[in-house]
Motif scaffolding. Structure first.
Motif, PDB file in Angstrom:
ATOM      1  N   THR A   1       0.907  -1.196  -0.066  1.00 25.65           N
ATOM      2  CA  THR A   1       0.050  -0.016   0.000  1.00 25.65           C
ATOM      3  C   THR A   1       1.090   1.127  -0.061  1.00 25.65           C
ATOM      4  O   THR A   1       1.937   1.316   0.733  1.00 25.65           O
ATOM      5  N   TYR A   2       0.487   2.083  -0.809  1.00 30.43           N
ATOM      6  CA  TYR A   2       1.324   3.351  -1.099  1.00 30.43           C
ATOM      7  C   TYR A   2       0.476   4.762  -1.184  1.00 30.43           C
ATOM      8  O   TYR A   2      -0.788   4.438  -1.489  1.00 30.43           O
ATOM      9  N   MET A   3       1.222   5.794  -1.170  1.00 30.80           N
ATOM     10  CA  MET A   3       0.248   6.945  -1.672  1.00 30.80           C
ATOM     11  C   MET A   3       1.318   7.932  -1.796  1.00 30.80           C
ATOM     12  O   MET A   3       2.618   8.164  -1.218  1.00 30.80           O
ATOM     13  N   LEU A   4       1.104   8.806  -2.867  1.00 30.95           N
ATOM     14  CA  LEU A   4       1.949   9.812  -3.405  1.00 30.95           C
ATOM     15  C   LEU A   4       1.729  11.081  -2.375  1.00 30.95           C
ATOM     16  O   LEU A   4       0.603  11.375  -2.232  1.00 30.95           O
ATOM     17  N   ILE A   5       2.830  11.610  -1.997  1.00 34.77           N
ATOM     18  CA  ILE A   5       2.520  13.054  -1.206  1.00 34.77           C
ATOM     19  C   ILE A   5       3.392  14.065  -1.912  1.00 34.77           C
ATOM     20  O   ILE A   5       3.949  13.851  -2.871  1.00 34.77           O
ATOM     21  N   GLY A   6       3.665  15.194  -1.263  1.00 37.36           N
ATOM     22  CA  GLY A   6       4.651  16.234  -1.861  1.00 37.36           C
ATOM     23  C   GLY A   6       4.003  16.779  -3.092  1.00 37.36           C
ATOM     24  O   GLY A   6       2.852  16.970  -3.564  1.00 37.36           O
ATOM     25  N   GLY A   7       4.997  17.164  -3.730  1.00 41.42           N
ATOM     26  CA  GLY A   7       4.961  17.923  -5.000  1.00 41.42           C
ATOM     27  C   GLY A   7       4.056  17.363  -6.156  1.00 41.42           C
ATOM     28  O   GLY A   7       3.257  17.846  -6.831  1.00 41.42           O
ATOM     29  N   GLN A   8       4.120  16.112  -6.110  1.00 42.29           N
ATOM     30  CA  GLN A   8       3.329  15.462  -7.091  1.00 42.29           C
ATOM     31  C   GLN A   8       1.817  15.553  -6.836  1.00 42.29           C
ATOM     32  O   GLN A   8       0.898  15.623  -7.690  1.00 42.29           O
ATOM     33  N   ALA A   9       1.488  15.212  -5.480  1.00 41.59           N
ATOM     34  CA  ALA A   9       0.235  15.434  -5.181  1.00 41.59           C
ATOM     35  C   ALA A   9      -0.314  16.941  -5.454  1.00 41.59           C
ATOM     36  O   ALA A   9      -1.419  17.248  -5.511  1.00 41.59           O
TER      37      ALA A   9
ATOM     38  N   LEU B   1      15.327  12.225 -11.313  1.00 46.10           N
ATOM     39  CA  LEU B   1      14.192  12.448 -10.483  1.00 46.10           C
ATOM     40  C   LEU B   1      14.806  11.612  -9.275  1.00 46.10           C
ATOM     41  O   LEU B   1      15.127  10.270  -9.126  1.00 46.10           O
ATOM     42  N   ARG B   2      14.696  12.257  -7.877  1.00 47.11           N
ATOM     43  CA  ARG B   2      14.789  11.471  -6.759  1.00 47.11           C
ATOM     44  C   ARG B   2      13.361  11.164  -6.489  1.00 47.11           C
ATOM     45  O   ARG B   2      12.473  11.608  -6.558  1.00 47.11           O
ATOM     46  N   VAL B   3      13.515   9.747  -5.914  1.00 49.90           N
ATOM     47  CA  VAL B   3      12.306   9.239  -5.302  1.00 49.90           C
ATOM     48  C   VAL B   3      12.588   8.831  -4.052  1.00 49.90           C
ATOM     49  O   VAL B   3      13.459   8.003  -3.491  1.00 49.90           O
ATOM     50  N   ASP B   4      11.753   9.181  -3.018  1.00 54.63           N
ATOM     51  CA  ASP B   4      11.935   8.841  -1.541  1.00 54.63           C
ATOM     52  C   ASP B   4      10.822   7.957  -1.161  1.00 54.63           C
ATOM     53  O   ASP B   4       9.540   8.319  -1.242  1.00 54.63           O
ATOM     54  N   PHE B   5      11.014   6.775  -0.609  1.00 58.58           N
ATOM     55  CA  PHE B   5      10.299   6.008   0.054  1.00 58.58           C
ATOM     56  C   PHE B   5      10.189   6.285   1.556  1.00 58.58           C
ATOM     57  O   PHE B   5      11.092   6.335   2.319  1.00 58.58           O
ATOM     58  N   ILE B   6       8.978   6.516   2.072  1.00 54.24           N
ATOM     59  CA  ILE B   6       8.795   7.117   3.391  1.00 54.24           C
ATOM     60  C   ILE B   6       7.813   5.802   3.999  1.00 54.24           C
ATOM     61  O   ILE B   6       6.845   5.544   3.624  1.00 54.24           O
ATOM     62  N   PHE B   7       8.409   5.369   5.017  1.00 51.68           N
ATOM     63  CA  PHE B   7       8.000   4.231   5.926  1.00 51.68           C
ATOM     64  C   PHE B   7       7.081   4.877   6.848  1.00 51.68           C
ATOM     65  O   PHE B   7       7.178   5.958   7.309  1.00 51.68           O
ATOM     66  N   SER B   8       6.164   3.967   7.282  1.00 46.16           N
ATOM     67  CA  SER B   8       5.029   4.441   8.265  1.00 46.16           C
ATOM     68  C   SER B   8       4.510   3.504   9.262  1.00 46.16           C
ATOM     69  O   SER B   8       4.690   2.254   9.018  1.00 46.16           O
ATOM     70  N   TRP B   9       3.971   4.109  10.323  1.00 42.31           N
ATOM     71  CA  TRP B   9       3.216   2.893  11.325  1.00 42.31           C
ATOM     72  C   TRP B   9       2.202   3.716  12.061  1.00 42.31           C
ATOM     73  O   TRP B   9       1.331   3.079  12.844  1.00 42.31           O
ATOM     74  N   THR B  10       2.044   5.045  12.305  1.00 39.50           N
ATOM     75  CA  THR B  10       1.283   5.684  13.140  1.00 39.50           C
ATOM     76  C   THR B  10      -0.114   5.627  12.604  1.00 39.50           C
ATOM     77  O   THR B  10      -0.604   5.289  11.221  1.00 39.50           O
ATOM     78  N   PRO B  11      -1.211   5.649  13.322  1.00 35.11           N
ATOM     79  CA  PRO B  11      -2.586   5.497  13.100  1.00 35.11           C
ATOM     80  C   PRO B  11      -2.835   6.606  11.971  1.00 35.11           C
ATOM     81  O   PRO B  11      -3.637   6.451  11.133  1.00 35.11           O
ATOM     82  N   TYR B  12      -2.341   7.918  12.203  1.00 32.28           N
ATOM     83  CA  TYR B  12      -2.662   8.911  11.083  1.00 32.28           C
ATOM     84  C   TYR B  12      -2.177   8.504   9.701  1.00 32.28           C
ATOM     85  O   TYR B  12      -2.933   8.465   8.701  1.00 32.28           O
ATOM     86  N   GLU B  13      -1.059   7.778   9.604  1.00 26.73           N
ATOM     87  CA  GLU B  13      -0.680   7.411   8.514  1.00 26.73           C
ATOM     88  C   GLU B  13      -1.524   6.331   8.040  1.00 26.73           C
ATOM     89  O   GLU B  13      -1.893   6.128   6.454  1.00 26.73           O
ATOM     90  N   GLN B  14      -1.828   5.344   8.622  1.00 25.24           N
ATOM     91  CA  GLN B  14      -2.566   4.287   8.197  1.00 25.24           C
ATOM     92  C   GLN B  14      -4.165   4.827   7.766  1.00 25.24           C
ATOM     93  O   GLN B  14      -4.394   4.162   6.635  1.00 25.24           O
ATOM     94  N   GLN B  15      -4.642   5.765   8.573  1.00 27.83           N
ATOM     95  CA  GLN B  15      -5.716   6.078   8.036  1.00 27.83           C
ATOM     96  C   GLN B  15      -5.653   7.011   6.716  1.00 27.83           C
ATOM     97  O   GLN B  15      -6.458   6.801   5.771  1.00 27.83           O
ATOM     98  N   ALA B  16      -4.668   7.760   6.618  1.00 33.69           N
ATOM     99  CA  ALA B  16      -4.251   8.633   5.397  1.00 33.69           C
ATOM    100  C   ALA B  16      -4.096   7.280   4.315  1.00 33.69           C
ATOM    101  O   ALA B  16      -4.631   7.710   3.011  1.00 33.69           O
ATOM    102  N   LEU B  17      -3.415   6.480   4.294  1.00 33.09           N
ATOM    103  CA  LEU B  17      -3.318   5.355   3.333  1.00 33.09           C
ATOM    104  C   LEU B  17      -4.488   4.931   2.781  1.00 33.09           C
ATOM    105  O   LEU B  17      -4.876   4.665   1.633  1.00 33.09           O
ATOM    106  N   GLY B  18      -5.336   4.688   3.791  1.00 33.23           N
ATOM    107  CA  GLY B  18      -6.794   4.170   3.423  1.00 33.23           C
ATOM    108  C   GLY B  18      -7.609   5.246   2.695  1.00 33.23           C
ATOM    109  O   GLY B  18      -8.688   4.759   2.003  1.00 33.23           O
ATOM    110  N   ARG B  19      -7.520   6.654   2.978  1.00 34.72           N
ATOM    111  CA  ARG B  19      -8.122   7.605   2.240  1.00 34.72           C
ATOM    112  C   ARG B  19      -7.641   7.784   0.848  1.00 34.72           C
ATOM    113  O   ARG B  19      -8.139   8.814   0.183  1.00 34.72           O
ATOM    114  N   ALA B  20      -6.568   7.481   0.451  1.00 34.58           N
ATOM    115  CA  ALA B  20      -5.805   7.811  -0.830  1.00 34.58           C
ATOM    116  C   ALA B  20      -6.756   7.479  -1.681  1.00 34.58           C
ATOM    117  O   ALA B  20      -7.806   6.837  -2.057  1.00 34.58           O
ATOM    118  N   ARG B  21      -6.500   8.361  -3.030  1.00 33.01           N
ATOM    119  CA  ARG B  21      -7.502   8.482  -4.192  1.00 33.01           C
ATOM    120  C   ARG B  21      -6.604   7.954  -5.404  1.00 33.01           C
ATOM    121  O   ARG B  21      -5.668   8.376  -5.620  1.00 33.01           O
TER     122      ARG B  21
END
Length: 183
Positions: A18-26, A88-108
């Motif tokens: 599971t992933y989501m793009l954030i930052g400038g691309q979003a 292009l630089r590609v940063d893979f950002i690992f996660s674990w917090t409840p916020y991040e899990q919720q945000a991943l579930g809300r991704a479009r």
């Protein structure tokens, strides 16, 4: 760039990550156009899954930018890479917090050349940008506010939670930007 986004999305989907793009691309999707030379991906993985991402970097011809990947990722929760063909630089950002899990579930999922690519919801992009707090990030927030109908209570709720642990005025900063944008 869109070809690389599709390659990344396909590789992550095929690996069932599971992933989501954030930052400038979003921001390009939700806000004002701007130049960005990187791709930031939040993963639904902790650093314990680093080997899975390292396998993907080889598959995608991404050059890892740090020597001691294990140590760096466990300290920062980020694996910085460079796509040598595009620069292009590609940063893979690992996660674990409840916020991040919720945000991943809300991704479009947005179609790019017919392939569904997962972008953070605009509210979550705003939360990430407020947390970063750099002038460019705050301009990005303004651009998203101008162009998107948002769940403002959701943004306030999470900023308030982060504010309590970080002891900085995130909600006040967000409210000031809202006022400036007429919201």
């Amino acid at each position: 760039m869109s070809n690389l986004l599709i390659q990344l999305a396909e590789a992550l989907d095929n690996a069932a990550i599971t992933y989501m793009l954030i930052g400038g691309q979003a921001v390009l999707v939700y806000g004002e156009p701007r130049l960005t030379r990187d791709i930031d991906l939040v993963l639904g993985l902790t650093p314990d899954a680093l080997s899975r991402i390292l396998n993907l970097t080889q598959e995608l011809d991404l050059h890892v930018l740090v020597e001691d990947q294990q140590d760096f990722v466990h300290r920062t929760w980020v694996l910085p890479t460079l796509h040598t063909a595009t620069g292009l630089r590609v940063d893979f950002i690992f996660s674990w917090t409840p916020y991040e899990q919720q945000a991943l579930g809300r991704a479009r999922e947005l179609l790019i050349e017919g392939y569904p690519v997962r972008f953070a919801a605009p509210e979550d992009v705003i939360i990430h940008k407020i947390l970063a707090g750099r002038p460019r990030d705050l301009d990005d927030v303004r651009g998203i506010l101008r162009k998107q109908a948002l769940d403002i209570p959701y943004v306030r709720q999470w900023l308030k939670q982060f504010e309590a642990s970080l002891e900085i005025g995130l909600v006040d900063l967000f409210e000031q930007i809202l006022r400036e944008e007429g919201g």
